[in-house]
Write an enzyme that holds these catalytic residues in place. Structure first.
Site, PDB file in Angstrom:
ATOM      1  N   ASP A   1       0.818  -1.203   0.000  1.00 33.71           N
ATOM      2  CA  ASP A   1       0.000   0.000   0.000  1.00 33.71           C
ATOM      3  C   ASP A   1       0.862   1.268   0.000  1.00 33.71           C
ATOM      4  OD1 ASP A   1      -2.473   1.069  -0.075  1.00 33.71           O
ATOM      5  OD2 ASP A   1      -2.990   0.630   1.997  1.00 33.71           O
TER       6      ASP A   1
ATOM      7  N   ASN B   1     -10.328  -3.827  -6.261  1.00 33.39           N
ATOM      8  CA  ASN B   1      -9.556  -2.822  -7.011  1.00 33.39           C
ATOM      9  C   ASN B   1     -10.126  -2.528  -8.404  1.00 33.39           C
ATOM     10  OD1 ASN B   1      -6.317  -3.788  -5.625  1.00 33.39           O
ATOM     11  ND2 ASN B   1      -7.671  -2.114  -5.032  1.00 33.39           N
TER      12      ASN B   1
HETATM   13  C1  FPP Z   1      -1.916  -0.138  -3.416  1.00 39.83           C
HETATM   14  O1  FPP Z   1      -1.463   1.189  -3.327  1.00 39.83           O
HETATM   15  C2  FPP Z   1      -1.233  -0.823  -4.518  1.00 39.83           C
HETATM   16  C3  FPP Z   1      -1.857  -1.465  -5.546  1.00 39.83           C
HETATM   17  C4  FPP Z   1      -3.325  -1.577  -5.656  1.00 39.83           C
HETATM   18  C5  FPP Z   1      -1.073  -2.082  -6.629  1.00 39.83           C
HETATM   19  C6  FPP Z   1       0.149  -2.782  -6.201  1.00 39.83           C
HETATM   20  C7  FPP Z   1       0.850  -3.348  -7.362  1.00 39.83           C
HETATM   21  C8  FPP Z   1       2.203  -3.288  -7.541  1.00 39.83           C
HETATM   22  C9  FPP Z   1       3.118  -2.677  -6.558  1.00 39.83           C
HETATM   23  C10 FPP Z   1       2.847  -3.889  -8.739  1.00 39.83           C
HETATM   24  C11 FPP Z   1       2.544  -5.328  -8.815  1.00 39.83           C
HETATM   25  C12 FPP Z   1       3.418  -6.003  -9.716  1.00 39.83           C
HETATM   26  C13 FPP Z   1       3.153  -7.221 -10.242  1.00 39.83           C
HETATM   27  C14 FPP Z   1       4.196  -7.897 -10.978  1.00 39.83           C
HETATM   28  C15 FPP Z   1       1.858  -7.921 -10.106  1.00 39.83           C
HETATM   29  P1  FPP Z   1      -2.500   2.362  -3.521  1.00 39.83           P
HETATM   30  O2  FPP Z   1      -2.641   2.642  -4.962  1.00 39.83           O
HETATM   31  O3  FPP Z   1      -3.777   1.987  -2.827  1.00 39.83           O
HETATM   32  O4  FPP Z   1      -1.786   3.549  -2.813  1.00 39.83           O
HETATM   33  P2  FPP Z   1      -2.521   4.702  -1.984  1.00 39.83           P
HETATM   34  O5  FPP Z   1      -3.185   4.029  -0.815  1.00 39.83           O
HETATM   35  O6  FPP Z   1      -1.388   5.585  -1.578  1.00 39.83           O
HETATM   36  O7  FPP Z   1      -3.487   5.366  -2.892  1.00 39.83           O
END
Ligand code: FPP
Length: 227
Positions: free
Chosen positions: A2, A50
């Site tokens: 996150d 998501n």
């Molecule tokens: C949450 O942060 C993150 C995600 C929903 C995506 C995570 C995915 C990756 C790091 C890459 C994955 C790679 C592969 C190979 C599958 P957020 O967007 O909710 O952050 P925020 O809470 O700050 O908005």
């Protein structure tokens, strides 16, 4: 994993730049965890919730595994790391499915750490599927009601393939959020939880080691008492 969005926002960059950077962190932490002798590293990459995000962001997130495996599979093979996925692969776009299935196939003979991506995964859906699977077996009399126990439940969850390793010892949530968000609800019954304010793109092998040190200080009693 996150905090990608906030990491980007702090730098006046689009949210997807945070995901791109987050993908680099996945590489670093995979290598570090394997080196430390961790047997299974499960990363929550995309939840069933998501899909509610803006279409452009979802599209970008679905492309990330393609890019990631394209560049990183040779290194994973070299290190004996096996890629697995927990979640509904069939619900992903076709190109993402192909990338994921190829990575699973190309790394399957490794003998090192299992790198398990929770992708299109949600724990409540997983539990509903498990109940349906067991109910069908009971209706078919493949199993009898009296034989349904915790082991059968575990085996019929999406992490069943992990066998004895399906319950994590340690769960780390980054970015200061302190909730579980539909992640491995059955499997984390006795996991140690570590919450760190570090945003996922800033998470390093040192943060990983600090989280493990915190875990090592915990007194795990599994509901019992210390002798
Ligand atoms: C949450 O942060 C993150 C995600 C929903 C995506 C995570 C995915 C990756 C790091 C890459 C994955 C790679 C592969 C190979 C599958 P957020 O967007 O909710 O952050 P925020 O809470 O700050 O908005």
């Amino acid at each position: 994993m996150d905090g990608n969005g906030r990491w980007a926002k702090k730098r006046l960059m689009p949210r997807v730049a945070g995901h791109k950077r987050g993908m680099e962190t996945v590489k670093t932490i995979t290598k570090a965890a394997n080196k430390l002798g961790i047997k299974v590293l499960t990363l929550y990459a995309f939840s069933t919730e998501n899909w509610k995000r803006p279409q452009d962001e979802v599209k970008y997130l679905m492309k990330l595994p393609i890019d990631f495996f394209d560049k990183f599979v040779p290194e994973l093979v070299e290190q004996g790391i096996r890629v697995k996925v927990t979640g509904d692969i069939d619900g992903l776009p076709e190109a993402t499915q192909t990338a994921v299935n190829n990575a699973i196939r190309d790394t399957e003979s490794g003998s090192g750490m299992i790198l398990n991506f929770a992708l299109n995964y949600g724990s409540r859906t997983e539990i509903v599927n498990m109940v349906q699977k067991i109910a069908k077996q009971a209706a078919d009399h493949t199993i009898e009601l009296k034989d349904i126990d915790e082991q059968i439940v575990s085996k019929n969850l999406m992490t069943g393939f992990l066998g004895d390793l399906s319950d994590p010892d340690l769960l780390i949530r980054t970015s200061g959020e302190e909730r579980i968000s539909n992640f491995l609800l059955w499997q984390i019954a006795y996991s140690e939880l570590v919450f760190t304010p570090v945003l996922w793109p800033d998470f390093t092998s040192t943060t990983l080691e600090e989280s493990i040190l915190e875990y090592q200080k915990r007194d795990r009693r599994f509901g019992g008492i210390k002798k």
